[in-house]
Design a protein around this motif. Structure first.
Motif, PDB file in Angstrom:
ATOM      1  N   PRO A   1      36.163  62.306  36.711  1.00 27.71           N
ATOM      2  CA  PRO A   1      34.724  62.399  36.995  1.00 27.71           C
ATOM      3  C   PRO A   1      34.323  61.327  38.001  1.00 27.71           C
ATOM      4  CG  PRO A   1      35.151  62.401  34.623  1.00 27.71           C
ATOM      5  CD  PRO A   1      36.451  62.057  35.287  1.00 27.71           C
ATOM      6  N   ALA A   2      33.355  61.627  38.841  1.00 25.14           N
ATOM      7  CA  ALA A   2      32.993  60.740  39.943  1.00 25.14           C
ATOM      8  C   ALA A   2      32.614  59.339  39.462  1.00 25.14           C
ATOM      9  CB  ALA A   2      31.851  61.350  40.744  1.00 25.14           C
ATOM     10  N   GLY A   3      31.756  59.238  38.438  1.00 22.83           N
ATOM     11  CA  GLY A   3      31.313  57.933  37.963  1.00 22.83           C
ATOM     12  C   GLY A   3      32.450  57.086  37.433  1.00 22.83           C
ATOM     13  N   PHE A   4      33.314  57.705  36.620  1.00 20.15           N
ATOM     14  CA  PHE A   4      34.456  56.972  36.073  1.00 20.15           C
ATOM     15  C   PHE A   4      35.406  56.553  37.186  1.00 20.15           C
ATOM     16  CE2 PHE A   4      38.835  57.013  34.391  1.00 20.15           C
ATOM     17  CZ  PHE A   4      38.724  56.013  33.440  1.00 20.15           C
ATOM     18  N   ALA A   5      35.620  57.436  38.161  1.00 20.60           N
ATOM     19  CA  ALA A   5      36.515  57.135  39.276  1.00 20.60           C
ATOM     20  C   ALA A   5      35.999  55.951  40.088  1.00 20.60           C
ATOM     21  CB  ALA A   5      36.670  58.365  40.177  1.00 20.60           C
ATOM     22  N   GLU A   6      34.686  55.853  40.268  1.00 24.92           N
ATOM     23  CA  GLU A   6      34.112  54.748  41.033  1.00 24.92           C
ATOM     24  C   GLU A   6      34.351  53.410  40.337  1.00 24.92           C
ATOM     25  OE1 GLU A   6      30.038  55.737  41.560  1.00 24.92           O
ATOM     26  OE2 GLU A   6      30.448  57.384  42.968  1.00 24.92           O
ATOM     27  N   VAL A   7      34.140  53.372  39.018  1.00 20.80           N
ATOM     28  CA  VAL A   7      34.371  52.133  38.275  1.00 20.80           C
ATOM     29  C   VAL A   7      35.853  51.776  38.303  1.00 20.80           C
ATOM     30  CG1 VAL A   7      34.248  51.025  36.013  1.00 20.80           C
ATOM     31  CG2 VAL A   7      32.372  52.486  36.788  1.00 20.80           C
ATOM     32  N   LEU A   8      36.727  52.758  38.113  1.00 22.15           N
ATOM     33  CA  LEU A   8      38.165  52.511  38.133  1.00 22.15           C
ATOM     34  C   LEU A   8      38.604  52.010  39.506  1.00 22.15           C
ATOM     35  CD1 LEU A   8      40.791  52.739  36.501  1.00 22.15           C
ATOM     36  CD2 LEU A   8      41.054  55.075  37.391  1.00 22.15           C
ATOM     37  N   TRP A   9      38.043  52.582  40.568  1.00 24.33           N
ATOM     38  CA  TRP A   9      38.379  52.171  41.935  1.00 24.33           C
ATOM     39  C   TRP A   9      37.949  50.723  42.179  1.00 24.33           C
ATOM     40  CZ3 TRP A   9      41.100  54.754  45.678  1.00 24.33           C
ATOM     41  CH2 TRP A   9      41.031  54.266  46.985  1.00 24.33           C
ATOM     42  N   THR A  10      36.776  50.369  41.671  1.00 21.41           N
ATOM     43  CA  THR A  10      36.298  48.988  41.821  1.00 21.41           C
ATOM     44  C   THR A  10      37.215  48.024  41.088  1.00 21.41           C
ATOM     45  OG1 THR A  10      34.011  49.785  41.961  1.00 21.41           O
ATOM     46  CG2 THR A  10      34.327  47.442  41.493  1.00 21.41           C
ATOM     47  N   TYR A  11      37.620  48.400  39.870  1.00 24.90           N
ATOM     48  CA  TYR A  11      38.528  47.544  39.101  1.00 24.90           C
ATOM     49  C   TYR A  11      39.865  47.395  39.825  1.00 24.90           C
ATOM     50  CZ  TYR A  11      41.666  45.965  35.408  1.00 24.90           C
ATOM     51  OH  TYR A  11      42.595  45.268  34.694  1.00 24.90           O
ATOM     52  N   ALA A  12      40.405  48.511  40.311  1.00 25.85           N
ATOM     53  CA  ALA A  12      41.678  48.455  41.030  1.00 25.85           C
ATOM     54  C   ALA A  12      41.558  47.617  42.299  1.00 25.85           C
ATOM     55  CB  ALA A  12      42.144  49.871  41.371  1.00 25.85           C
ATOM     56  N   SER A  13      40.404  47.689  42.973  1.00 25.68           N
ATOM     57  CA  SER A  13      40.196  46.894  44.191  1.00 25.68           C
ATOM     58  C   SER A  13      40.199  45.406  43.874  1.00 25.68           C
ATOM     59  CB  SER A  13      38.867  47.285  44.855  1.00 25.68           C
ATOM     60  OG  SER A  13      38.886  48.637  45.272  1.00 25.68           O
ATOM     61  N   LEU A  14      39.507  45.010  42.805  1.00 25.53           N
ATOM     62  CA  LEU A  14      39.475  43.595  42.425  1.00 25.53           C
ATOM     63  C   LEU A  14      40.835  43.128  41.927  1.00 25.53           C
ATOM     64  CD1 LEU A  14      35.973  43.628  40.757  1.00 25.53           C
ATOM     65  CD2 LEU A  14      36.625  42.219  42.714  1.00 25.53           C
ATOM     66  N   LEU A  15      41.540  44.004  41.231  1.00 26.76           N
ATOM     67  CA  LEU A  15      42.900  43.685  40.808  1.00 26.76           C
ATOM     68  C   LEU A  15      43.786  43.477  42.036  1.00 26.76           C
ATOM     69  CD1 LEU A  15      44.548  43.472  38.149  1.00 26.76           C
ATOM     70  CD2 LEU A  15      45.192  45.861  38.484  1.00 26.76           C
ATOM     71  N   GLY A  16      43.653  44.375  43.012  1.00 29.41           N
ATOM     72  CA  GLY A  16      44.409  44.242  44.257  1.00 29.41           C
ATOM     73  C   GLY A  16      44.066  42.970  44.992  1.00 29.41           C
ATOM     74  N   LEU A  17      42.797  42.562  44.946  1.00 35.37           N
ATOM     75  CA  LEU A  17      42.380  41.320  45.588  1.00 35.37           C
ATOM     76  C   LEU A  17      43.100  40.121  44.966  1.00 35.37           C
ATOM     77  CD1 LEU A  17      40.326  40.167  47.674  1.00 35.37           C
ATOM     78  CD2 LEU A  17      38.746  39.874  45.753  1.00 35.37           C
ATOM     79  N   GLY A  18      43.233  40.136  43.637  1.00 38.86           N
ATOM     80  CA  GLY A  18      43.957  39.060  42.974  1.00 38.86           C
ATOM     81  C   GLY A  18      45.420  39.017  43.371  1.00 38.86           C
ATOM     82  N   VAL A  19      46.046  40.185  43.484  1.00 35.36           N
ATOM     83  CA  VAL A  19      47.458  40.229  43.895  1.00 35.36           C
ATOM     84  C   VAL A  19      47.602  39.770  45.340  1.00 35.36           C
ATOM     85  CG1 VAL A  19      49.482  41.702  44.136  1.00 35.36           C
ATOM     86  CG2 VAL A  19      47.904  42.076  42.241  1.00 35.36           C
ATOM     87  N   ILE A  20      46.643  40.134  46.208  1.00 40.17           N
ATOM     88  CA  ILE A  20      46.661  39.660  47.594  1.00 40.17           C
ATOM     89  C   ILE A  20      46.662  38.135  47.640  1.00 40.17           C
ATOM     90  CG2 ILE A  20      45.189  39.431  49.646  1.00 40.17           C
ATOM     91  CD1 ILE A  20      44.476  42.392  49.314  1.00 40.17           C
ATOM     92  N   LEU A  21      45.810  37.525  46.834  1.00 47.28           N
ATOM     93  CA  LEU A  21      45.746  36.067  46.795  1.00 47.28           C
ATOM     94  C   LEU A  21      47.050  35.472  46.267  1.00 47.28           C
ATOM     95  CD1 LEU A  21      42.087  35.757  45.546  1.00 47.28           C
ATOM     96  CD2 LEU A  21      42.979  34.592  47.567  1.00 47.28           C
ATOM     97  N   TRP A  22      47.599  36.081  45.227  1.00 43.97           N
ATOM     98  CA  TRP A  22      48.852  35.579  44.650  1.00 43.97           C
ATOM     99  C   TRP A  22      49.975  35.608  45.675  1.00 43.97           C
ATOM    100  CZ3 TRP A  22      50.223  33.246  40.172  1.00 43.97           C
ATOM    101  CH2 TRP A  22      51.588  33.186  39.871  1.00 43.97           C
ATOM    102  N   ILE A  23      50.121  36.728  46.366  1.00 48.12           N
ATOM    103  CA  ILE A  23      51.171  36.851  47.375  1.00 48.12           C
ATOM    104  C   ILE A  23      50.915  35.911  48.546  1.00 48.12           C
ATOM    105  CG2 ILE A  23      52.276  38.418  49.028  1.00 48.12           C
ATOM    106  CD1 ILE A  23      51.685  40.709  47.109  1.00 48.12           C
ATOM    107  N   SER A  24      49.649  35.780  48.951  1.00 49.33           N
ATOM    108  CA  SER A  24      49.311  34.938  50.102  1.00 49.33           C
ATOM    109  C   SER A  24      49.681  33.487  49.850  1.00 49.33           C
ATOM    110  CB  SER A  24      47.821  35.056  50.426  1.00 49.33           C
ATOM    111  OG  SER A  24      47.475  36.367  50.786  1.00 49.33           O
ATOM    112  N   PHE A  25      49.354  32.967  48.668  1.00 48.98           N
ATOM    113  CA  PHE A  25      49.721  31.585  48.365  1.00 48.98           C
ATOM    114  C   PHE A  25      51.234  31.435  48.280  1.00 48.98           C
ATOM    115  CE2 PHE A  25      45.279  31.178  46.754  1.00 48.98           C
ATOM    116  CZ  PHE A  25      44.910  30.117  47.569  1.00 48.98           C
ATOM    117  N   GLY A  26      51.908  32.478  47.797  1.00 50.59           N
ATOM    118  CA  GLY A  26      53.365  32.434  47.764  1.00 50.59           C
ATOM    119  C   GLY A  26      53.953  32.399  49.161  1.00 50.59           C
ATOM    120  N   LEU A  27      53.440  33.251  50.062  1.00 51.08           N
ATOM    121  CA  LEU A  27      53.920  33.273  51.441  1.00 51.08           C
ATOM    122  C   LEU A  27      53.619  31.960  52.157  1.00 51.08           C
ATOM    123  CD1 LEU A  27      52.922  36.896  52.527  1.00 51.08           C
ATOM    124  CD2 LEU A  27      55.226  36.023  52.157  1.00 51.08           C
ATOM    125  N   ALA A  28      52.553  31.287  51.741  1.00 48.50           N
ATOM    126  CA  ALA A  28      52.213  29.986  52.325  1.00 48.50           C
ATOM    127  C   ALA A  28      53.082  28.869  51.756  1.00 48.50           C
ATOM    128  CB  ALA A  28      50.739  29.669  52.081  1.00 48.50           C
TER     129      ALA A  28
END
Length: 415
Positions: free
Chosen positions: A98-125
């Motif tokens: 459903p559209a509403g549930f998909a939007e919330v799930l997408w937002t959660y996945a985006s923020l989760l992805g943001l955390g992984v981006i930061l984790w990898i970035s500090f590792g690469l640094a």
């Protein structure tokens, strides 16, 4: 190339640390979702782009031509789908939700992805202190959403966080040697801008990775033709790929790319005929600078130069495309205490403040692109992240050699 912690053998405790980090990132992403969704849910452009993805996912099963589809959102009408056909195939699972549930799930996945981006970035640094990196990641997840590109990405429900994540995963130490390049090719199959990283791999001597990336990109095109032959033919063979007018007026002030700047200076809705050779020269200079940074041992810095070069030469670069600001700030925060100079601290402060406010919009607030005066044109150029990128790259040779290279960088530099 193993990560070592004082007094602890290499590899000891690494899996428990990753599990703990993953759990913390997931919980912080959950809390941030609970904060972000109610805050942005009433914004007029809320999930405008995600609604297109959701409709495209359903169109695949309904056999509706993707590039004839027009989606009406809360504030926009007739929004077209502009990505390669392969991305529509990737989006198909969204049609089951459903559209509403998909939007919330997408937002959660985006923020989760943001955390992984930061984790990898500090590792690469080269940050290897486990607890310090986790604290930095959590702090970054709380702070990053207020930066203009991240905030707009979350508000629109854009895919850019996942594109950046795929590229960084490809460069991370946990990517097996035989798989390096594949995720870059997949990311380029979803959105063409990551193709710049194939050039980066080539100019830094990682030919096998570049070949795998090229093959993976070719594979995404093949999947598109297999699943959506008509749409793939229209996109790749009948000119839709080059039709930037389907996306927007390229001269729009919000378009932060060089072709957009050229179009505005020419007073035209399209870029002048010489935009392509000019952008090729800029791309070459950017990749040469990226290779130089890589040669000094700063692979993340080289990767970032390549990323922002790609944004500069793309026909259209929206502010929310610049999710690369997150790994850039992660790298700058590390460089500030590795350099025997105050300049990285100045750059870090300026870049952070610049991205907290959409300065380029304020310069032409309330004005239509066609009404911009010569002074407005200068204001748009000077306040764009294109200018900030050019200044940062120009200053790089001044202080990057002073930044100490980590003893055990988190990436294999000879692939």
């Amino acid at each position: 190339m193993s990560e070592r912690v004082a007094g602890v053998p290499a590899g000891t405790g690494r899996i428990p640390t990753l599990r703990r980090a993953g759990l913390v990132i997931a919980l912080v992403a959950l809390v941030m979702t609970a904060v972000v969704v109610p805050t942005l849910g009433g914004v007029p452009l809320w999930m405008a782009d995600f609604q297109v993805y959701h409709e495209v996912a359903k169109a695949v099963f309904d056999d509706v031509p993707l590039y004839e589809l027009k989606v009406d959102t809360a504030t926009l009408t007739g929004v077209a789908f502009t990505y390669p056909p392969f991305s529509a195939v990737v989006f198909t699972p969204l049609s089951w939700l459903p559209a509403g549930f998909a939007e919330v799930l997408w937002t959660y996945a985006s923020l989760l992805g943001l955390g992984v981006i930061l984790w990898i970035s500090f590792g690469l640094a080269g940050v290897t202190a486990r607890n310090r990196r986790l604290r930095l990641v959590v702090l970054g997840m709380v702070a990053a959403p207020v930066l203009t590109p991240v905030l707009m990405n979350l508000m629109l429900g854009q895919v850019n966080i996942f594109i950046v994540l795929l590229v960084l995963l490809d460069f991370s130490r946990r990517m097996p040697e035989r798989g390096r390049g594949v995720l870059i090719g997949v990311a380029a199959g979803m959105k063409l801008t990551p193709l710049i990283f194939i050039g980066y791999l080539l100019c830094t001597g990682r030919r096998k990775s570049a070949l795998r990336a090229t093959a993976a990109f070719g594979g995404t095109v093949a999947v598109g033709f297999l699943v959506l032959p008509g749409d793939s033919s229209a996109y790749w063979l009948r000119g839709l790929l080059l039709d930037t007018g389907r996306v927007t007026d390229i001269s729009a002030a919000v378009n932060q790319s060089l072709p957009g700047l050229f179009a505005r200076l020419a007073g035209s809705a399209t870029a002048p005929g010489w935009w392509l050779p000019a952008c090729l020269v800029v791309a070459l200079l950017g990749l040469l600078t990226a290779r130089w940074a890589h040669g000094l041992g700063h692979d993340l810095a080289g990767l970032l130069v390549a990323a922002f070069t790609g944004l500069a030469v793309a026909p259209i670069s929206w502010p929310h495309h610049a999710i690369w600001i997150v790994p850039l700030l992660a790298w700058l925060s590390v460089a500030t205490w590795r350099a025997g100079s105050v300049l990285p601290k100045v750059v870090l402060t300026v870049v952070t403040l610049w991205w907290l406010v959409p300065v380029y919009w304020l310069s032409v607030l309330g004005k239509d692109t066609s009404d911009l005066t010569a002074g407005d044109q200068v204001a748009v150029a000077l306040t764009s992240y294109l200018t900030l990128t050019a200044v940062a790259v120009a200053l790089l040779p001044v202080w990057l050699p002073r930044v100490r290279v980590p003893l055990e960088p988190d990436v294999n530099r000879s692939m």
